[in-house]
Design a protein around this motif. Sequence first.
Motif, mmCIF file in Angstrom:
data_model
loop_
_atom_site.group_PDB
_atom_site.id
_atom_site.type_symbol
_atom_site.label_atom_id
_atom_site.label_comp_id
_atom_site.label_asym_id
_atom_site.label_seq_id
_atom_site.Cartn_x
_atom_site.Cartn_y
_atom_site.Cartn_z
ATOM 1 N N ILE A 38 12.410 -46.994 10.307
ATOM 2 C CA ILE A 38 12.617 -45.715 10.811
ATOM 3 C C ILE A 38 13.234 -45.640 11.825
ATOM 4 O O ILE A 38 13.148 -46.630 12.774
ATOM 5 N N TRP A 59 12.606 -34.745 9.497
ATOM 6 C CA TRP A 59 12.429 -36.037 8.916
ATOM 7 C C TRP A 59 13.441 -36.187 7.809
ATOM 8 O O TRP A 59 13.328 -35.153 6.846
ATOM 9 N N ASP A 66 13.783 -44.271 6.726
ATOM 10 C CA ASP A 66 13.464 -42.824 7.066
ATOM 11 C C ASP A 66 14.133 -42.657 8.297
ATOM 12 O O ASP A 66 14.372 -43.482 9.368
ATOM 13 N N ILE A 68 14.227 -39.938 11.732
ATOM 14 C CA ILE A 68 13.716 -38.799 12.548
ATOM 15 C C ILE A 68 14.705 -38.193 13.708
ATOM 16 O O ILE A 68 15.227 -39.082 14.493
ATOM 17 N N GLU A 86 6.668 -35.605 13.056
ATOM 18 C CA GLU A 86 7.447 -36.428 11.586
ATOM 19 C C GLU A 86 6.556 -37.437 11.213
ATOM 20 O O GLU A 86 6.490 -37.703 9.832
#
Length: 168
Positions: A38, A59, A66, A68, A86
């Motif tokens: 992330i 997101w 991923d 954000i 998110e």
Amino acid sequence: MTSMEARFRDAARTVPRPNPWNLSAYLASVAAHRGRSISLHPVPAGVLAETGCRGSGLWVARKHDDIIVYDADASERDADHIILHEVGHMLFSHGKDEAEPATPMTLTLTALLPSLSPVTIRHILGRSDFGTEREQEAEVFADMTMVYATLPQRRDRSFRLFGRRRKR
């Protein structure tokens, strides 16, 4: 116990909040649970508005990670809330499993973050659906996580909605 309360409790068991609270450590745990990294990308709020995002974060789910994206001008507390909102979407599996075609939001976002290839994006989930059940769930998740993060830790404290008493 409500369905929402059960989902929050499951999320807290699946990815426990670190004690003491640390957002970076929590995000690392969420990433480990999901098996994908992330990354956080602060951008000017105006750019988020140009993507069609009515909130201050979104997101971006790609094939292997991923992202954000959040308002660069948000206070630290507000940025944490946006990020946790998110994360709530992630933990509650609000994303789509299939790839979606390029949308104006995708094209604007890839212009802002040139390292993003539209081909790698599976979906973008912004707050354009605010008011829906999944937006409410993510919002309450962020609120409750922030509240629980500030409370002294007790062994018997579970993640439950305020105002509800346990039946004895």
